[in-house]
Design an enzyme around this catalytic site. Sequence first.
Site, PDB file in Angstrom:
ATOM      1  N   PHE A 152      -2.857  -9.540   1.935  1.00 49.23           N
ATOM      2  CA  PHE A 152      -4.014  -8.900   2.549  1.00 49.23           C
ATOM      3  C   PHE A 152      -4.327  -7.585   1.850  1.00 49.23           C
ATOM      4  O   PHE A 152      -3.559  -7.115   1.044  1.00 49.23           O
ATOM      5  CB  PHE A 152      -3.815  -8.682   4.047  1.00 49.23           C
ATOM      6  CG  PHE A 152      -2.557  -7.919   4.414  1.00 49.23           C
ATOM      7  CD1 PHE A 152      -2.566  -6.535   4.497  1.00 49.23           C
ATOM      8  CD2 PHE A 152      -1.366  -8.587   4.674  1.00 49.23           C
ATOM      9  CE1 PHE A 152      -1.424  -5.844   4.840  1.00 49.23           C
ATOM     10  CE2 PHE A 152      -0.217  -7.907   5.023  1.00 49.23           C
ATOM     11  CZ  PHE A 152      -0.250  -6.534   5.104  1.00 49.23           C
ATOM     12  N   TYR A 207       4.668   3.661  -2.674  1.00 47.19           N
ATOM     13  CA  TYR A 207       4.525   3.829  -1.229  1.00 47.19           C
ATOM     14  C   TYR A 207       5.758   4.349  -0.512  1.00 47.19           C
ATOM     15  O   TYR A 207       5.665   4.749   0.652  1.00 47.19           O
ATOM     16  CB  TYR A 207       4.048   2.514  -0.617  1.00 47.19           C
ATOM     17  CG  TYR A 207       2.626   2.203  -1.041  1.00 47.19           C
ATOM     18  CD1 TYR A 207       1.554   2.853  -0.449  1.00 47.19           C
ATOM     19  CD2 TYR A 207       2.374   1.310  -2.076  1.00 47.19           C
ATOM     20  CE1 TYR A 207       0.249   2.607  -0.853  1.00 47.19           C
ATOM     21  CE2 TYR A 207       1.072   1.050  -2.491  1.00 47.19           C
ATOM     22  CZ  TYR A 207       0.015   1.704  -1.877  1.00 47.19           C
ATOM     23  OH  TYR A 207      -1.265   1.464  -2.293  1.00 47.19           O
TER      24      TYR A 207
END
Length: 415
Positions: free
Chosen positions: A415, A124
């Site tokens: 999450f 990322y």
Amino acid sequence: MTVDVRTLAESDYPDWLRALNTGFLRPPVATDEDVADRLTFTLLDRTLGAFDDGRCVATFRSFPQQLTAVGGRTVAADAISNVTVSPTHRRRGLLGRMVAADLAAAKERGEVVATLIAAEYQIYGRYGFGPGAWIAEWEIDVQRAGFDRQRPGPDDGGRIDLVDGAEVRRIGPALHERLRGRQHGAVDRDDRWWRAATGVAGVRAPGAWTEPFHAVYHSAGGEVEGLVAYTADSDWGATKQPSGTVQVLDLVAASPAAERALWRYLCSVDWITKVRTGRRAPDDLLLAVLPDPRAARILTLSDWLWVRLLDVPAALEARTYSGTGALILEVEDRQGLAGGRFRLDVTPAGVRCVPTEDAAELALSVGELGSLWLGGESAVRLAEVDRVVELRPGAAAVADALFRTSRRAWCPDQF
């Protein structure tokens, strides 16, 4: 054929869920029950899939989130989850297309940052994310910890009570909001989070739910200030000596007193010889609370919450700083979403960050700025490994004097 990347229609969802399970190496099926349950919280207009000849081969989902900045203010975040690419379609740029579409939409909506929990470190950074909050997990040798096990209760006049899931759903949300108001890096929890954490949502397989213990700390004045959820085993072994382990699932403390009392409680449970702490901040109070800190053996120290700034002035103005000063930042953003040259002024009257044409003093990528933003990284350290560049001598030290925090950022949630 060209792979089509698009938002989902409801009819696409079973195939999308099958691809999600494939990517996470779970059984590649999507039952009607799974589809119905997950559709209750999935925003289809923020859910992307890559389709090759009509079959879903990559998945991506985002949802609105509130993230606490340094000082307690919250910013609107684009929380990213459920990112997969099927093994047959790796290295075709599908992730890049989905990330680009989602981040552009998030910026258009006015979200200040994007967040995610990175499964792999190398992915990322290329999209402008940087690790903003880390986690640590310890295993405590209870017999070495040094607590007086004959006096297990709080030593401050408070008390600890065991409660059920219904009580947790009643008191937990407000307690977590108190923690989130003072813990930068923390994110909000919706009603479904509390329902799932207490076994009334999200449990789709027989035997998948194990009811945890829930213990609540009340201050001497009777106020709820802490909550812990944990499981325990009761292994005795061949020698008939107890060697049980507590696994902490969640520990929310709105005050240091609550945190101290809950750790002391966990280390006093009969038959328990080890306590695994779950995901904590690297500078958690635990080691300072233990009479013998060597009783805690570290199991995990890792990056956790990654942050991607979408609006540099809004993000920098949302947080507080350790002192006063000024700094001109040259921010590189390969995606063209948040780059530019910005002047940050921190004065007793407040914080102002604006675009400027003045000479830059510190050059860095938007990902490195994301790591600095939550206060846990050092600009001086990054400069020493050429991840930021001082264009004026001493600029990295100025950045540290402004950005560093006395406590580390921490995100307790996945999450």
